[in-house]
Motif scaffolding. Structure first.
Motif, mmCIF file in Angstrom:
data_model
loop_
_atom_site.group_PDB
_atom_site.id
_atom_site.type_symbol
_atom_site.label_atom_id
_atom_site.label_comp_id
_atom_site.label_asym_id
_atom_site.label_seq_id
_atom_site.Cartn_x
_atom_site.Cartn_y
_atom_site.Cartn_z
ATOM 1 N N GLY A 119 0.789 -1.220 0.000
ATOM 2 C CA GLY A 119 0.000 0.000 0.000
ATOM 3 C C GLY A 119 0.817 1.263 0.000
ATOM 4 O O GLY A 119 0.273 2.337 -0.200
ATOM 5 N N VAL A 120 2.136 1.191 0.231
ATOM 6 C CA VAL A 120 2.987 2.372 0.189
ATOM 7 C C VAL A 120 3.422 2.588 -1.253
ATOM 8 O O VAL A 120 4.051 1.710 -1.840
ATOM 9 C CB VAL A 120 4.222 2.209 1.100
ATOM 10 C CG1 VAL A 120 5.119 3.436 0.996
ATOM 11 C CG2 VAL A 120 3.793 1.980 2.541
ATOM 12 N N PRO A 121 3.087 3.717 -1.860
ATOM 13 C CA PRO A 121 3.399 3.915 -3.276
ATOM 14 C C PRO A 121 4.889 4.116 -3.508
ATOM 15 O O PRO A 121 5.620 4.571 -2.635
ATOM 16 C CB PRO A 121 2.614 5.183 -3.625
ATOM 17 C CG PRO A 121 2.525 5.926 -2.329
ATOM 18 C CD PRO A 121 2.411 4.869 -1.260
ATOM 19 N N TRP A 122 5.322 3.766 -4.710
ATOM 20 C CA TRP A 122 6.691 4.021 -5.134
ATOM 21 C C TRP A 122 6.760 5.377 -5.822
ATOM 22 O O TRP A 122 5.805 5.834 -6.439
ATOM 23 C CB TRP A 122 7.161 2.937 -6.103
ATOM 24 C CG TRP A 122 7.461 1.620 -5.456
ATOM 25 C CD1 TRP A 122 6.573 0.635 -5.151
ATOM 26 C CD2 TRP A 122 8.734 1.156 -5.034
ATOM 27 N NE1 TRP A 122 7.219 -0.425 -4.566
ATOM 28 C CE2 TRP A 122 8.551 -0.135 -4.488
ATOM 29 C CE3 TRP A 122 10.026 1.687 -5.073
ATOM 30 C CZ2 TRP A 122 9.599 -0.884 -3.982
ATOM 31 C CZ3 TRP A 122 11.078 0.928 -4.568
ATOM 32 C CH2 TRP A 122 10.858 -0.336 -4.022
ATOM 33 N N MET A 123 7.910 5.992 -5.725
ATOM 34 C CA MET A 123 8.140 7.273 -6.389
ATOM 35 C C MET A 123 8.180 7.061 -7.904
ATOM 36 O O MET A 123 8.894 6.188 -8.382
ATOM 37 C CB MET A 123 9.467 7.870 -5.909
ATOM 38 C CG MET A 123 9.884 9.126 -6.640
ATOM 39 S SD MET A 123 11.491 9.726 -6.044
ATOM 40 C CE MET A 123 11.846 10.987 -7.268
ATOM 41 N N PRO A 124 7.412 7.832 -8.682
ATOM 42 C CA PRO A 124 7.505 7.730 -10.142
ATOM 43 C C PRO A 124 8.920 8.054 -10.618
ATOM 44 O O PRO A 124 9.586 8.930 -10.074
ATOM 45 C CB PRO A 124 6.505 8.772 -10.639
ATOM 46 C CG PRO A 124 5.591 9.006 -9.474
ATOM 47 C CD PRO A 124 6.426 8.827 -8.247
ATOM 48 N N PHE A 159 7.743 12.717 0.606
ATOM 49 C CA PHE A 159 6.310 12.486 0.468
ATOM 50 C C PHE A 159 5.901 11.124 1.032
ATOM 51 O O PHE A 159 4.724 10.783 1.035
ATOM 52 C CB PHE A 159 5.893 12.550 -1.009
ATOM 53 C CG PHE A 159 5.928 13.937 -1.586
ATOM 54 C CD1 PHE A 159 4.874 14.803 -1.408
ATOM 55 C CD2 PHE A 159 7.031 14.372 -2.307
ATOM 56 C CE1 PHE A 159 4.907 16.090 -1.940
ATOM 57 C CE2 PHE A 159 7.068 15.641 -2.847
ATOM 58 C CZ PHE A 159 6.004 16.501 -2.664
ATOM 59 N N GLY A 160 6.883 10.337 1.467
ATOM 60 C CA GLY A 160 6.589 8.993 1.945
ATOM 61 C C GLY A 160 6.569 7.947 0.847
ATOM 62 O O GLY A 160 6.253 6.788 1.102
ATOM 63 N N GLN A 161 6.908 8.328 -0.392
ATOM 64 C CA GLN A 161 6.967 7.369 -1.490
ATOM 65 C C GLN A 161 8.291 6.612 -1.432
ATOM 66 O O GLN A 161 9.352 7.204 -1.231
ATOM 67 C CB GLN A 161 6.848 8.094 -2.835
ATOM 68 C CG GLN A 161 5.531 8.814 -3.036
ATOM 69 C CD GLN A 161 5.552 9.676 -4.286
ATOM 70 O OE1 GLN A 161 6.522 10.383 -4.547
ATOM 71 N NE2 GLN A 161 4.487 9.621 -5.059
ATOM 72 N N LYS A 162 8.223 5.299 -1.635
ATOM 73 C CA LYS A 162 9.434 4.497 -1.603
ATOM 74 C C LYS A 162 10.295 4.763 -2.825
ATOM 75 O O LYS A 162 9.801 4.883 -3.942
ATOM 76 C CB LYS A 162 9.090 3.004 -1.527
ATOM 77 C CG LYS A 162 8.574 2.561 -0.168
ATOM 78 C CD LYS A 162 8.388 1.067 -0.093
ATOM 79 C CE LYS A 162 7.234 0.601 -0.952
ATOM 80 N NZ LYS A 162 6.965 -0.850 -0.762
ATOM 81 N N ILE A 163 11.597 4.841 -2.585
ATOM 82 C CA ILE A 163 12.572 4.986 -3.658
ATOM 83 C C ILE A 163 13.323 3.670 -3.855
ATOM 84 O O ILE A 163 13.434 3.153 -4.963
ATOM 85 C CB ILE A 163 13.572 6.112 -3.362
ATOM 86 C CG1 ILE A 163 12.849 7.422 -3.033
ATOM 87 C CG2 ILE A 163 14.533 6.309 -4.521
ATOM 88 C CD1 ILE A 163 13.780 8.517 -2.589
ATOM 89 N N PHE A 164 13.832 3.126 -2.742
ATOM 90 C CA PHE A 164 14.604 1.894 -2.783
ATOM 91 C C PHE A 164 14.259 1.023 -1.578
ATOM 92 O O PHE A 164 13.673 1.484 -0.584
ATOM 93 C CB PHE A 164 16.114 2.178 -2.735
ATOM 94 C CG PHE A 164 16.629 3.085 -3.812
ATOM 95 C CD1 PHE A 164 16.540 2.730 -5.147
ATOM 96 C CD2 PHE A 164 17.235 4.287 -3.493
ATOM 97 C CE1 PHE A 164 17.027 3.558 -6.142
ATOM 98 C CE2 PHE A 164 17.734 5.129 -4.473
ATOM 99 C CZ PHE A 164 17.632 4.756 -5.803
ATOM 100 N N LEU A 165 14.676 -0.233 -1.656
ATOM 101 C CA LEU A 165 14.758 -1.128 -0.515
ATOM 102 C C LEU A 165 16.219 -1.515 -0.331
ATOM 103 O O LEU A 165 16.929 -1.733 -1.320
ATOM 104 C CB LEU A 165 13.917 -2.392 -0.739
ATOM 105 C CG LEU A 165 12.410 -2.211 -0.890
ATOM 106 C CD1 LEU A 165 11.751 -3.548 -1.200
ATOM 107 C CD2 LEU A 165 11.803 -1.603 0.368
ATOM 108 N N ALA A 166 16.683 -1.581 0.900
ATOM 109 C CA ALA A 166 18.070 -1.962 1.187
ATOM 110 C C ALA A 166 18.062 -3.226 2.029
ATOM 111 O O ALA A 166 17.348 -3.315 3.035
ATOM 112 C CB ALA A 166 18.795 -0.837 1.921
#
Length: 300
Positions: free
Chosen positions: A64-69, A117-124
């Motif tokens: 449910g957490v959106p990714w950054m375009p 904005f709380g949009q995900k950029i990466f996962l580490a």
């Protein structure tokens, strides 16, 4: 019917309430993502690997957490780093490890990296074996793999095994940052100082670009701990890495930390990735639990 308005970008996310909290003294982000100037070189649009990211495609992230375009990728920008080109703030949330809380067993560290904005950029995701994690704890060498929404590895961090309570230069901490994997783009190296945690941010040629200076006490009950990003002469503060206060219970019983990073929006994207790597080194050196206590060694 009025169109919904985008949330204002005013600073770091509050780790407790999830709200945006303004930060004073650093330039704020732009509302939305600014269009590059007309004379700024932009790569062919057909070379952009991801043009519209789904809400959740990568296992291990928060549903449910959106990714950054994905913005357009400029020329000479390593693949995947285009997400860093148009932002000046990054939020890092570490996943709570139940085995560590309940059994004091070291499991792999995992982090979500987001924009303001709380949009995900990466996962580490940490890549180490069980023996290394539980024998060396916070001192352990590691490979940290930073992935985009498709699971593609875009940044690799390599930390060798070195002790931290030592005055000799050969024992000072260092991380190599690669983007794409196997191609070094910069280094974070610890500078010996009798009282303060200090680091140098270097480019791929190991030339100094910026410095990081931490506080005398790397702890602050009920408040953030700031590591300032400074110019080479240390006269100007251009950003900071802040270990954010996450609440008394979480601070006492968990080593899952939240960090906020601020850097100039026009900083070289490779150096933004290196600053990101510095945040993980700081986390392991000063805020990773070791035998039930925070790892506070590493200054000397």
């Amino acid at each position: 019917m009025d169109k919904p308005r985008a949330p204002r970008n005013t600073g770091y996310l509050d780790p407790q309430a999830g709200s945006l909290e303004p930060q004073v003294g650093y330039p704020g982000s732009h509302a939305g993502y600014p269009v590059p100037p007309a004379d700024y070189p932009v790569a062919d649009q057909s070379s952009i690997p991801v043009s519209d990211q789904p809400e959740h495609t990568q296992p291990g992230g928060s549903a449910g957490v959106p990714w950054m375009p994905a913005p357009p990728r400029p020329l000479n920008c390593p693949p995947g780093l285009e997400y860093l080109t148009q932002i000046d703030q990054v939020l890092i949330h570490q996943e709570v490890k139940l085995l560590k809380v309940l059994l004091d067993f070291q499991s792999k560290n995992k982090y979500e990296i987001k924009n303001s904005f709380g949009q995900k950029i990466f996962l580490a995701v940490e890549d180490t074996d069980c023996c290394t994690r539980n024998c060396w704890e916070a001192l352990r060498p590691f490979t940290l793999r930073i992935l985009d929404n498709t699971g593609r590895e875009v940044i690799t961090l390599e930390r060798p095994l070195r002790c931290t309570s030592c005055c000799f230069p050969c024992c000072l901490q260092k991380i190599e940052v690669q983007a794409p994997p196997g191609v070094p783009i910069g280094y974070i190296t610890q500078t010996w100082h009798p009282f303060l945690p200090k680091f140098k941010i270097q480019n791929e040629k190991e030339e100094d670009v910026l410095k990081i200076c931490g506080p005398f006490f790397v702890c602050n009950c009920f408040g953030d701990v700031d590591f300032e990003i400074k110019s080479l002469d240390e006269q100007n503060v251009v950003g900071k890495i802040a270990k954010q206060w996450t609440g008394l219970y979480r601070e006492a019983f968990s080593d899952a930390d939240n960090f906020g990073i601020q850097f100039p929006v026009d900083l070289d994207v490779k150096m933004k990735a290196v600053v990101l790597g510095a945040c993980f080194l700081i986390d392991f050196m000063f805020f990773e639990k070791a035998g039930g206590q925070d790892q506070k060694a590493g200054v000397w």
